[in-house]
Design a protein around this motif. Structure first.
Motif, PDB file in Angstrom:
ATOM      1  N   HIS A  69       0.823  -1.220   0.000  1.00  0.00           N
ATOM      2  CA  HIS A  69       0.000   0.000   0.000  1.00  0.00           C
ATOM      3  C   HIS A  69       0.854   1.267   0.000  1.00  0.00           C
ATOM      4  O   HIS A  69       0.351   2.366   0.223  1.00  0.00           O
ATOM      5  CB  HIS A  69      -0.940   0.012   1.214  1.00  0.00           C
ATOM      6  N   GLY A  70       2.154   1.097  -0.209  1.00  0.00           N
ATOM      7  CA  GLY A  70       3.036   2.268  -0.344  1.00  0.00           C
ATOM      8  C   GLY A  70       3.519   2.873   0.956  1.00  0.00           C
ATOM      9  O   GLY A  70       4.059   3.979   0.971  1.00  0.00           O
ATOM     10  N   LEU A  71       3.338   2.167   2.080  1.00  0.00           N
ATOM     11  CA  LEU A  71       3.794   2.707   3.370  1.00  0.00           C
ATOM     12  C   LEU A  71       5.191   2.202   3.690  1.00  0.00           C
ATOM     13  O   LEU A  71       5.546   1.072   3.352  1.00  0.00           O
ATOM     14  CB  LEU A  71       2.829   2.287   4.481  1.00  0.00           C
ATOM     15  N   SER A  72       5.975   3.038   4.362  1.00  0.00           N
ATOM     16  CA  SER A  72       7.283   2.554   4.826  1.00  0.00           C
ATOM     17  C   SER A  72       7.064   1.896   6.194  1.00  0.00           C
ATOM     18  O   SER A  72       6.293   2.384   7.013  1.00  0.00           O
ATOM     19  CB  SER A  72       8.294   3.696   4.918  1.00  0.00           C
ATOM     20  N   THR A  73       7.737   0.768   6.403  1.00  0.00           N
ATOM     21  CA  THR A  73       7.427  -0.046   7.578  1.00  0.00           C
ATOM     22  C   THR A  73       8.640  -0.358   8.436  1.00  0.00           C
ATOM     23  O   THR A  73       9.762  -0.472   7.955  1.00  0.00           O
ATOM     24  CB  THR A  73       6.838  -1.409   7.139  1.00  0.00           C
ATOM     25  N   GLY A  74       8.360  -0.537   9.723  1.00  0.00           N
ATOM     26  CA  GLY A  74       9.313  -1.138  10.641  1.00  0.00           C
ATOM     27  C   GLY A  74       8.701  -2.457  11.075  1.00  0.00           C
ATOM     28  O   GLY A  74       7.487  -2.561  11.197  1.00  0.00           O
ATOM     29  N   ARG A  75       9.526  -3.486  11.262  1.00  0.00           N
ATOM     30  CA  ARG A  75       9.007  -4.753  11.796  1.00  0.00           C
ATOM     31  C   ARG A  75       9.960  -5.238  12.869  1.00  0.00           C
ATOM     32  O   ARG A  75      11.160  -5.374  12.639  1.00  0.00           O
ATOM     33  CB  ARG A  75       8.869  -5.808  10.687  1.00  0.00           C
ATOM     34  N   TYR A  76       9.415  -5.482  14.055  1.00  0.00           N
ATOM     35  CA  TYR A  76      10.229  -5.959  15.176  1.00  0.00           C
ATOM     36  C   TYR A  76       9.749  -7.360  15.542  1.00  0.00           C
ATOM     37  O   TYR A  76       8.594  -7.554  15.925  1.00  0.00           O
ATOM     38  CB  TYR A  76      10.056  -5.011  16.369  1.00  0.00           C
ATOM     39  N   THR A  77      10.622  -8.360  15.355  1.00  0.00           N
ATOM     40  CA  THR A  77      10.260  -9.742  15.661  1.00  0.00           C
ATOM     41  C   THR A  77      11.389 -10.419  16.438  1.00  0.00           C
ATOM     42  O   THR A  77      12.507  -9.904  16.494  1.00  0.00           O
ATOM     43  CB  THR A  77      10.011 -10.551  14.366  1.00  0.00           C
ATOM     44  N   SER A  78      11.088 -11.569  17.015  1.00  0.00           N
ATOM     45  CA  SER A  78      12.130 -12.318  17.722  1.00  0.00           C
ATOM     46  C   SER A  78      11.758 -13.795  17.729  1.00  0.00           C
ATOM     47  O   SER A  78      10.594 -14.135  17.560  1.00  0.00           O
ATOM     48  CB  SER A  78      12.271 -11.803  19.156  1.00  0.00           C
ATOM     49  N   PRO A  79      12.753 -14.677  17.923  1.00  0.00           N
ATOM     50  CA  PRO A  79      14.189 -14.379  17.943  1.00  0.00           C
ATOM     51  C   PRO A  79      14.702 -14.271  16.511  1.00  0.00           C
ATOM     52  O   PRO A  79      13.918 -14.378  15.571  1.00  0.00           O
ATOM     53  CB  PRO A  79      14.772 -15.618  18.639  1.00  0.00           C
ATOM     54  N   HIS A  80      16.010 -14.059  16.346  1.00  0.00           N
ATOM     55  CA  HIS A  80      16.561 -14.014  14.992  1.00  0.00           C
ATOM     56  C   HIS A  80      17.109 -15.393  14.622  1.00  0.00           C
ATOM     57  O   HIS A  80      17.336 -16.230  15.482  1.00  0.00           O
ATOM     58  CB  HIS A  80      17.644 -12.942  14.866  1.00  0.00           C
ATOM     59  N   LEU A  81      17.284 -15.604  13.321  1.00  0.00           N
ATOM     60  CA  LEU A  81      17.795 -16.898  12.857  1.00  0.00           C
ATOM     61  C   LEU A  81      19.294 -16.861  12.611  1.00  0.00           C
ATOM     62  O   LEU A  81      20.010 -17.753  13.018  1.00  0.00           O
ATOM     63  CB  LEU A  81      17.065 -17.332  11.585  1.00  0.00           C
ATOM     64  N   SER A  82      19.783 -15.824  11.896  1.00  0.00           N
ATOM     65  CA  SER A  82      21.229 -15.827  11.657  1.00  0.00           C
ATOM     66  C   SER A  82      21.937 -14.567  12.131  1.00  0.00           C
ATOM     67  O   SER A  82      23.114 -14.613  12.412  1.00  0.00           O
ATOM     68  CB  SER A  82      21.529 -16.086  10.176  1.00  0.00           C
ATOM     69  N   LYS A  83      21.213 -13.453  12.256  1.00  0.00           N
ATOM     70  CA  LYS A  83      21.893 -12.221  12.665  1.00  0.00           C
ATOM     71  C   LYS A  83      20.925 -11.324  13.423  1.00  0.00           C
ATOM     72  O   LYS A  83      19.766 -11.196  13.030  1.00  0.00           O
ATOM     73  CB  LYS A  83      22.425 -11.518  11.406  1.00  0.00           C
ATOM     74  N   VAL A  84      21.408 -10.691  14.457  1.00  0.00           N
ATOM     75  CA  VAL A  84      20.542  -9.925  15.357  1.00  0.00           C
ATOM     76  C   VAL A  84      19.782  -8.812  14.629  1.00  0.00           C
ATOM     77  O   VAL A  84      18.664  -8.454  15.012  1.00  0.00           O
ATOM     78  CB  VAL A  84      21.367  -9.367  16.550  1.00  0.00           C
ATOM     79  N   THR A  85      20.345  -8.269  13.537  1.00  0.00           N
ATOM     80  CA  THR A  85      19.687  -7.166  12.823  1.00  0.00           C
ATOM     81  C   THR A  85      18.357  -7.598  12.187  1.00  0.00           C
ATOM     82  O   THR A  85      17.541  -6.746  11.858  1.00  0.00           O
ATOM     83  CB  THR A  85      20.610  -6.592  11.729  1.00  0.00           C
ATOM     84  N   GLU A  86      18.143  -8.925  12.029  1.00  0.00           N
ATOM     85  CA  GLU A  86      16.862  -9.397  11.476  1.00  0.00           C
ATOM     86  C   GLU A  86      15.680  -8.990  12.356  1.00  0.00           C
ATOM     87  O   GLU A  86      14.547  -8.913  11.887  1.00  0.00           O
ATOM     88  CB  GLU A  86      16.834 -10.929  11.419  1.00  0.00           C
ATOM     89  N   ARG A  87      15.938  -8.782  13.641  1.00  0.00           N
ATOM     90  CA  ARG A  87      14.843  -8.463  14.565  1.00  0.00           C
ATOM     91  C   ARG A  87      14.251  -7.085  14.303  1.00  0.00           C
ATOM     92  O   ARG A  87      13.110  -6.825  14.656  1.00  0.00           O
ATOM     93  CB  ARG A  87      15.371  -8.494  16.017  1.00  0.00           C
ATOM     94  N   ILE A  88      15.078  -6.196  13.753  1.00  0.00           N
ATOM     95  CA  ILE A  88      14.639  -4.816  13.507  1.00  0.00           C
ATOM     96  C   ILE A  88      14.700  -4.597  12.004  1.00  0.00           C
ATOM     97  O   ILE A  88      15.766  -4.331  11.448  1.00  0.00           O
ATOM     98  CB  ILE A  88      15.557  -3.819  14.253  1.00  0.00           C
ATOM     99  N   SER A  89      13.563  -4.779  11.320  1.00  0.00           N
ATOM    100  CA  SER A  89      13.558  -4.670   9.862  1.00  0.00           C
ATOM    101  C   SER A  89      12.941  -3.354   9.420  1.00  0.00           C
ATOM    102  O   SER A  89      11.990  -2.869  10.040  1.00  0.00           O
ATOM    103  CB  SER A  89      12.778  -5.816   9.243  1.00  0.00           C
ATOM    104  N   ALA A 441      17.867 -22.403  13.312  1.00  0.00           N
ATOM    105  CA  ALA A 441      18.796 -21.319  12.936  1.00  0.00           C
ATOM    106  C   ALA A 441      20.151 -21.898  12.539  1.00  0.00           C
ATOM    107  O   ALA A 441      20.734 -21.516  11.512  1.00  0.00           O
ATOM    108  CB  ALA A 441      18.956 -20.346  14.101  1.00  0.00           C
ATOM    109  N   GLU A 442      20.651 -22.839  13.340  1.00  0.00           N
ATOM    110  CA  GLU A 442      21.961 -23.442  13.042  1.00  0.00           C
ATOM    111  C   GLU A 442      21.909 -24.293  11.778  1.00  0.00           C
ATOM    112  O   GLU A 442      22.849 -24.290  10.985  1.00  0.00           O
ATOM    113  CB  GLU A 442      22.438 -24.284  14.242  1.00  0.00           C
ATOM    114  N   ALA A 443      20.791 -25.013  11.579  1.00  0.00           N
ATOM    115  CA  ALA A 443      20.657 -25.852  10.380  1.00  0.00           C
ATOM    116  C   ALA A 443      20.654 -24.983   9.124  1.00  0.00           C
ATOM    117  O   ALA A 443      21.277 -25.325   8.115  1.00  0.00           O
ATOM    118  CB  ALA A 443      19.376 -26.675  10.462  1.00  0.00           C
ATOM    119  N   ARG A 444      19.961 -23.848   9.181  1.00  0.00           N
ATOM    120  CA  ARG A 444      19.908 -22.958   8.008  1.00  0.00           C
ATOM    121  C   ARG A 444      21.311 -22.482   7.644  1.00  0.00           C
ATOM    122  O   ARG A 444      21.685 -22.421   6.476  1.00  0.00           O
ATOM    123  CB  ARG A 444      19.023 -21.738   8.281  1.00  0.00           C
TER     124      ARG A 444
END
Length: 452
Positions: A69-89, A441-444
């Motif tokens: 819909h053309g909006l800029s988004t933030g997404r905060y999720t947990s836990p991360h799979l390979s890198k901590v920055t995935e939590r803050i998208s 996470a480790e398997a990936r």
């Protein structure tokens, strides 16, 4: 100093605080942090997501819909799979390393103020999860994003994310998990989750056990917000298996959306999609139908790493982050529906705070004759149940000693499971890695999937 190293050093600093599973049931220090930072929690509208299973997938679907819909988004999720920055998208991608480090450097002195006050009061300083949550809010305010989709870490009422007030509160299916912290019944757990329903908001809930639904309904009425429940006002009308996913017809709260392609497997993902559609409609006011083409474009791009994700073929290796009985059951049903395995070799690891016995019972029951041989292993997490202990439990539960293999190291476990899957002459054997997010996470990473 490279950015990579900077992210690693910030991560090490965060890990030096109380660990993720030692969350503090408190909110005052978070409000204090928001106060000293100039209230980043009020800088953007929030869609707040809680529930037992399906939170991350639902959050990703909602985010995809907002972006379409053309909006800029933030997404905060947990836990991360390979890198901590995935939590803050931001806009569907992990926050850039330099932004992660820069904002952490900017907020660190303010967090020190809060830490000092907590220490003086004889309380634990800000935990790992509390700090990451504050960082997430600060990053989104700095962008600034048009809207943030924020997933609860644990529970709701005293979860660190609850310093934000959801314009829409989304509750995915509630079942028993984290019972040591949240309560022994779905009713008790619902009280915790209901904590994210705020005045001025809008409740969208998946179908729930009766006792849980009652709690959510009462809370919505108490705070005077509109509420819509799956199975009553919206839901999945029909779905059919399609190549790489499924085609789903969804009745929303404002419109009907026939034949939407969702590139994810399982009835539970169709349910997550219906909840996401209702959440999007609620966010845009609740009475306006979404553009069907925009919705289709949004869902066509949705991925959910670590959720019934095929990471290798010949033989097929699926990783799935199910870590409670309900999650295992939903995944097993989806595997049966979407894949034509004649044999499946599960590689299983479980964390200590989980109900290992129920997880194993559900695996045995759900997979039935499809899985005869099991490999028990452990992730590198200090919270992992030792592989031999899991195997012993499985033997006591009647898995059959000849069918149980122990491999303490995951790479050995995968090698053994692939060999067993390939022993099927018709090439229709598969491997399923499941039981804990840390194991997935480790398997990936081992199988070359570094991005999530």
């Amino acid at each position: 100093m490279t950015d990579e190293f900077s992210v690693e050093s910030v991560y090490a600093e965060l890990l030096g605080r109380a660990p993720e599973n030692k969350m503090e049931p408190r909110l005052a220090p978070l409000f204090r942090a928001m106060d000293v930072l100039g209230e980043p929690n009020k800088a953007f509208p929030i869609i707040h997501v809680t529930g037992t299973n399906g939170k991350t997938s639902t959050a990703r679907m909602i985010e995809a819909g907002l972006r379409a819909h053309g909006l800029s988004t933030g997404r905060y999720t947990s836990p991360h799979l390979s890198k901590v920055t995935e939590r803050i998208s931001i806009d569907g991608h992990p926050v850039p390393d330099e932004t992660f480090v820069r904002i952490w450097d900017e907020i660190r002195p303010y967090l020190q103020i809060v830490d000092d006050e907590l220490t003086a009061a004889g309380e634990p300083r800000l935990t790992y999860f509390e700090c990451l949550t504050i960082l997430g809010f600060a990053v989104f305010a700095d962008q600034p994003v048009n809207v943030a989709v924020i997933e609860v870490g644990l529970g709701g009422i005293t979860d660190a994310t609850n310093v934000g007030d959801g314009q829409v509160s989304v509750i995915t299916p509630i079942s028993l998990d984290h019972t040591d912290l949240l309560g022994d019944t779905t009713e008790d757990i619902a009280y915790e989750k209901a904590g994210i329903i705020k005045p001025g908001g809008y409740l969208i809930s998946a179908a729930q056990p009766v006792d849980a639904a009652q709690v959510l309904l009462e809370k919505a009425r108490d705070v005077g917000v509109p509420f819509r429940f799956e199975g009553v006002e919206f839901g999945v009308e029909s779905r059919t298996v399609a190549v790489g996913g499924q085609v789903v017809s969804i009745q929303g709260i404002a419109g009907r959306y026939p034949d939407v392609l969702i590139p994810l497997h399982g009835a539970h993902q169709a349910q997550n999609a219906a909840v996401a559609v209702a959440a999007l409609e609620a966010f845009f006011g609740g009475d306006k139908e979404l553009d069907a083409e925009v919705l289709q474009e949004a869902f066509a791009s949705v991925t959910s790493p670590g959720r019934l994700e095929v990471v290798r073929t010949a033989p097929t290796i699926i990783v799935d982050a199910a870590h409670n009985p309900d999650g295992i059951r939903a995944s097993a049903e989806a595997i049966e529906e979407a894949f034509s395995f004649t044999k499946l070799v599960p590689v299983v690891g479980v964390l200590k705070e989980k109900d290992a016995e129920e997880i194993l019972r559900q695996l045995k029951e759900s997979l039935g004759g499809l899985a005869e041989e099991y490999c028990f292993t452990q992730s590198n997490s200090p919270r992992a149940v030792p592989a031999a202990e899991l195997a012993e439990l499985a033997a006591e539960m009647g898995f059959g000693e000849d069918n149980i293999h122990i491999a303490e190291k995951l790479d050995d476990a995968l090698e053994w499971a692939v060999e067993r899957a390939e022993a099927n002459d018709d090439l229709s054997g598969g491997v399923l890695v499941t039981g804990s997010i840390t194991l997935v996470a480790e398997a990936r990473i081992l199988l070359g999937k570094s991005e999530a």
